[in-house]
Structure formats: structure tokens, C-alpha cells
Design a protein around this motif. Structure first.
Motif, PDB file in Angstrom:
ATOM      1  N   GLU A  52     -38.434 -17.074   8.818  1.00 17.57           N
ATOM      2  CA  GLU A  52     -38.355 -16.680   7.413  1.00 17.57           C
ATOM      3  C   GLU A  52     -39.495 -17.241   6.570  1.00 17.57           C
ATOM      4  OE1 GLU A  52     -34.871 -16.517   4.067  1.00 17.57           O
ATOM      5  OE2 GLU A  52     -35.280 -18.493   4.913  1.00 17.57           O
ATOM      6  N   CYS A  53     -39.939 -16.438   5.619  1.00 18.93           N
ATOM      7  CA  CYS A  53     -40.761 -16.902   4.494  1.00 18.93           C
ATOM      8  C   CYS A  53     -40.158 -16.330   3.225  1.00 18.93           C
ATOM      9  CB  CYS A  53     -42.213 -16.436   4.635  1.00 18.93           C
ATOM     10  SG  CYS A  53     -43.226 -16.629   3.138  1.00 18.93           S
ATOM     11  N   ASP A  54     -39.641 -17.188   2.360  1.00 19.70           N
ATOM     12  CA  ASP A  54     -39.234 -16.749   1.028  1.00 19.70           C
ATOM     13  C   ASP A  54     -40.498 -16.571   0.211  1.00 19.70           C
ATOM     14  OD1 ASP A  54     -36.466 -16.845   1.511  1.00 19.70           O
ATOM     15  OD2 ASP A  54     -36.411 -18.991   1.108  1.00 19.70           O
ATOM     16  N   VAL A  55     -40.658 -15.401  -0.386  1.00 21.64           N
ATOM     17  CA  VAL A  55     -41.938 -15.029  -0.994  1.00 21.64           C
ATOM     18  C   VAL A  55     -41.878 -15.134  -2.511  1.00 21.64           C
ATOM     19  CG1 VAL A  55     -43.648 -13.188  -1.236  1.00 21.64           C
ATOM     20  CG2 VAL A  55     -42.456 -13.504   0.946  1.00 21.64           C
ATOM     21  N   ALA A  56     -42.789 -15.925  -3.065  1.00 19.85           N
ATOM     22  CA  ALA A  56     -42.963 -16.038  -4.517  1.00 19.85           C
ATOM     23  C   ALA A  56     -44.431 -15.773  -4.834  1.00 19.85           C
ATOM     24  CB  ALA A  56     -42.548 -17.424  -5.006  1.00 19.85           C
ATOM     25  N   PHE A  57     -44.758 -15.650  -6.134  1.00 17.55           N
ATOM     26  CA  PHE A  57     -46.152 -15.383  -6.487  1.00 17.55           C
ATOM     27  C   PHE A  57     -46.698 -16.467  -7.410  1.00 17.55           C
ATOM     28  CE2 PHE A  57     -43.541 -12.841  -9.450  1.00 17.55           C
ATOM     29  CZ  PHE A  57     -44.004 -13.285 -10.681  1.00 17.55           C
ATOM     30  N   GLN A  91     -50.821 -14.191  -6.210  1.00 13.62           N
ATOM     31  CA  GLN A  91     -50.936 -14.291  -4.763  1.00 13.62           C
ATOM     32  C   GLN A  91     -49.587 -14.723  -4.191  1.00 13.62           C
ATOM     33  OE1 GLN A  91     -53.971 -13.352  -3.221  1.00 13.62           O
ATOM     34  NE2 GLN A  91     -54.219 -12.681  -5.340  1.00 13.62           N
ATOM     35  N   LEU A  92     -49.261 -14.240  -2.996  1.00 13.07           N
ATOM     36  CA  LEU A  92     -47.941 -14.488  -2.432  1.00 13.07           C
ATOM     37  C   LEU A  92     -47.935 -15.742  -1.564  1.00 13.07           C
ATOM     38  CD1 LEU A  92     -46.878 -10.847  -1.464  1.00 13.07           C
ATOM     39  CD2 LEU A  92     -46.664 -12.050  -3.657  1.00 13.07           C
ATOM     40  N   VAL A  93     -46.911 -16.565  -1.781  1.00 13.79           N
ATOM     41  CA  VAL A  93     -46.776 -17.834  -1.065  1.00 13.79           C
ATOM     42  C   VAL A  93     -45.334 -18.006  -0.613  1.00 13.79           C
ATOM     43  CG1 VAL A  93     -48.659 -18.944  -2.329  1.00 13.79           C
ATOM     44  CG2 VAL A  93     -46.325 -19.097  -3.232  1.00 13.79           C
TER      45      VAL A  93
END
Length: 397
Positions: A86-91, A96-98
Motif C-alpha cells: 500500500e501507498c496512501d497518496v497525498a499531494f 506532487q504525489l507522496v
């Protein structure tokens, strides 16, 4: 050498044949189980061999002991046999997505408050506890640029609400976790996560985190955010069958189903409506409509999938039965987030708490979820626990 330099750590390398290791914890849980057929079956698998299983979804890496969403946590999850990472995606501020569990969790999951140049950019600066009010802070990925984000170190998620200093505030790791591996976790961008998991030949489950800032954000819309996440896989020619995009927002799921159907058919609706009795009833009743709109994978907290029958036995819940009747696949969350179970297990075991008395009961619940509810997989903060079970019963691939 510090773990933050994972590039030089042998665990980071990709041997031709990975030796999956489950460690001591599954055996500790087995020893703690009540005597019976399930315990005997699990004991019969004690010497493996173990292999990766896509029944096992790594939740935030291996967050029971490693800082979440760090390279070190992902490496540990892979070694423990997680087949889906899993990667929970925030900006970030520069869109840019992290990988972060929440857009605004940097104050509890990183050292940002110790970086004075970045702490000053937080939405809400650190405020010490005073006159009965808890200490507080709020630092978001959208407060800083990608370059600034990459200077941070990951730490175990937690804070001390009684803190009067930043150092005290950051010292709040829950009792059942550890700071042993929290030396300076290597934070990851979404792109770095994709490249790493792809190099391992495993599957992806990115979660589009619900923004905690007003959208559009500086012109950045929710739809573009959802599209950008999928575009990262398309640009690398990742087979959509390897990707399980997640969201708590139905609109995101419907967007993918309509605009990216190859990815949308595996979109995972994270269903938090079950948290109240009324919400649970409404969620259960809505399952046929969700199926009619193209939703194929449901993912509630696993407490919603079981209940006790009149004899006090753990059995599938009404929600679980409705989901299977509608032809839905189910992915449950999150194993290994509860600490000691001697007091009933609290949130994740709330519908069966009267049958939960000790840590070994975890495997009893997992067995019902796997064999009677028929879940496709389960998120775990310590993938080895689920890997052991999945290998013993031949689950996943």
C-alpha cells in the motif's frame, strides 16, 4: 549505517529468490490459541516454506514496528510475504504525489516539528498543553514542496497530548509498538513506491487520501488528483490487474469506473459508514445499489464482517452476507492494529468482543473472515501474521 540510507541496506536488494520470513510473532499467537482443530492445523504449517501471497495487503508498510509509509517499512512487508503493498497518496504544495496516511499527519509521523525551517510552514504550529487543553499541531503535505518533503525523516505515528515541548509531543508511540527501527525512516514519493514495488513483481494498492484542504487547491481539482494517481501507473505500462486503487469517497470510485474502467473494475471502496449502528444498517442496505453502479470491491473495517450468534459463536455479519450475495469481493482492514486483546480488542473486534480474551483469538477471527466470509484479502500492520495463515491454507497466489 543509518536505516535511512536504505540503498546500502542488504534488505533493500532484490535477490533472484526471496526467502520469506515470518519471524516469531505468528508462533507466539499460535501458542496463545485455545486447543482445537484450527490450532492444530496452523501448528502443522510451522516450518513452512512460506511464499508471498496476494491475500496479504501490507497496511502502511509494516507499521507495527516500522515508521509507516517508509522504504524500510515496505522492505519489511515484502520480506514478510505481503503480495500487495500500500501507498496512501497525498499531494504536496507543488501538487506532487507522496505516500502519507493522511494529508495532514506530518506532525505525528515525521520529524517536521524538529526542522525549524519547515515547522514554520505548518498549517498550525505546535502549541503546548496548557490549562487543561492538550498539545496540538497540524502539518500537511500541502504546506511544503516535494523537495522539502524529501528532507524529512519518518517516525512512528503518535504524539503526547500532555506535552509542553516539541520533544515531549513527538514521544507518543503506542505501548504495543516500538521505536527500535525509528531512526530516520526514508519517506517515499508515489512514483518511488511504484518503481520499487514493480521491481519486486508485487501488486499495488494506492489509496487516494481525502483532502484536508479545500478543493480545488490552487486550481488542483479532485478529479485531476484522482487522474494523476492512475496516470502514474499508465505512464509505466503497469498492468491494471496489478493495481487496486482505493478511496473512502464514492465519487473517486465512480470517477475511475467511468474514466479508467481497466483500473476502476478493481477500485476498492473503503466503507467507513459502518462505524455507527445506523450507518452499518444503511451501508448494508446500499450494497445492491453500489454493485449496480459498478463497484466490485468493498473494504470495511473487519469488525463489520463478523458478529456473535445466539450461542456466542463468531459468524459472518449481515453486511458480509449482503456483500457476497451482491457478488462483491471483500478486502478487510486492518489486522495488527489493536495491541493486546485481553480486554476484548476494542474497535476492530467490537461486534465479537465477548468472545475475545487473548491475543491468540486473532487467528480465530481471521479464520472466520477467510473461510466463512470469504474475504479476498486483509490489510495488516504486520504482514507476517497473515502470511503464515495464508500459506497454511493456500490462500492467494
Amino acid at each position: 549505517m543509518a536505516l535511512s540510507r536504505c540503498q546500502s541496506w542488504p534488505g533493500h536488494q532484490s535477490p533472484a529468490k526471496l526467502n520469506i520470513q515470518v519471524g516469531d510473532r505468528p508462533y507466539y499467537l499460535l501458542d496463545d490459541m485455545d486447543e482445537g482443530p484450527l490450532k492444530q492445523k496452523l501448528q502443522s504449517c510451522s516450518e513452512g516454506p512460506f511464499k508471498p501471497s496476494d491475500f496479504v495487503f501490507s497496511h502502511r508498510g509494516a507499521a507495527l514496528q516500522f515508521p509507516e509509509h517508509t522504504l524500510e517499512g515496505l522492505v519489511a512487508a515484502r520480506r514478510q510475504g505481503a503480495g500487495v503493498i500500500e501507498c496512501d497518496v497525498a499531494f504536496t504544495k507543488d501538487k506532487q504525489l507522496v505516500c502519507r496516511h493522511a494529508q495532514c499527519d506530518l506532525h505525528t509521523t515525521t520529524n517536521i516539528l524538529n526542522q525549524t525551517d519547515l515547522a514554520s510552514k505548518c498549517t498550525t504550529p505546535f502549541t503546548p498543553a496548557s490549562e487543561g487543553k492538550p498539545a496540538s499541531a497540524k502539518c500537511c503535505t500541502s504546506d511544503i514542496t516535494l523537495a522539502e518533503f524529501k528532507t524529512l525523516c519518518g517516525k512512528m505515528d503518535g504524539f503526547n497530548p500532555n506535552a509542553t515541548t516539541v520533544e515531549e509531543y513527538m514521544d507518543g508511540t503506542p505501548y504495543f509498538r516500538t521505536d527500535l527501527y525509528s531512526t530516520c525512516g526514508t519517506l517515499m514519493t508515489h512514483n518511488e513506491y511504484i518503481d520499487k514495488v514493480d521491481s519486486w513483481g508485487l501488486q499495488f494498492t494506492p489509496e487516494l487520501k481525502t483532502p484536508e484542504v479545500a478543493m480545488p487547491f490552487d486550481g488542483y481539482t479532485q478529479e485531476q488528483y484522482a487522474q494523476d494517481m492512475i496516470n502514474a501507473y499508465k505512464s509505466r505500462n503497469i498492468d491494471p490487474k496489478r493495481v487496486w486503487p482505493q478511496s473512502f469517497l464514492p465519487a473517486d470510485i465512480y470517477y475511475w469506473i467511468k474514466n479508467e474502467p481497466a483500473f476502476g473494475k478493481q477500485a476498492v471502496f473503503l466503507d467507513e459508514r459502518v462505524d455507527t449502528p445506523e450507518g452499518y444498517a444503511n451501508a448494508t442496505a446500499s450494497i445492491p445499489d453500489l454493485a449496480a453502479r459498478g463497484v466490485k470491491v468493498l473494504a470495511p473495517a473487519f469488525f463489520a464482517l463478523t458478529k456473535l450468534d445466539d450461542a456466542g459463536k463468531i459468524v459472518p455479519s449481515e453486511y458480509a452476507l449482503a456483500a457476497k450475495k451482491a457478488g462483491m469481493e471483500i478486502v478487510a482492514w486492518s489486522f495488527e492494529r489493536s495491541g493486546w486483546l485481553k480486554n476484548g480488542g476494542e474497535y476492530y473486534y467490537q461486534y465479537v468482543s465477548k468472545a475475545i480474551h487473548k491475543d491468540g483469538d486473532m487467528y480465530t477471527v481471521l479464520d472466520v473472515l477467510a473461510q466463512q466470509v470469504g474475504i479476498k484479502g486483509i490489510f495488516s500492520d504486520w504482514p507476517a501474521t497473515a502470511t503464515y495463515y495464508a500459506n497454511c491454507f493456500g490462500l492467494g497466489k
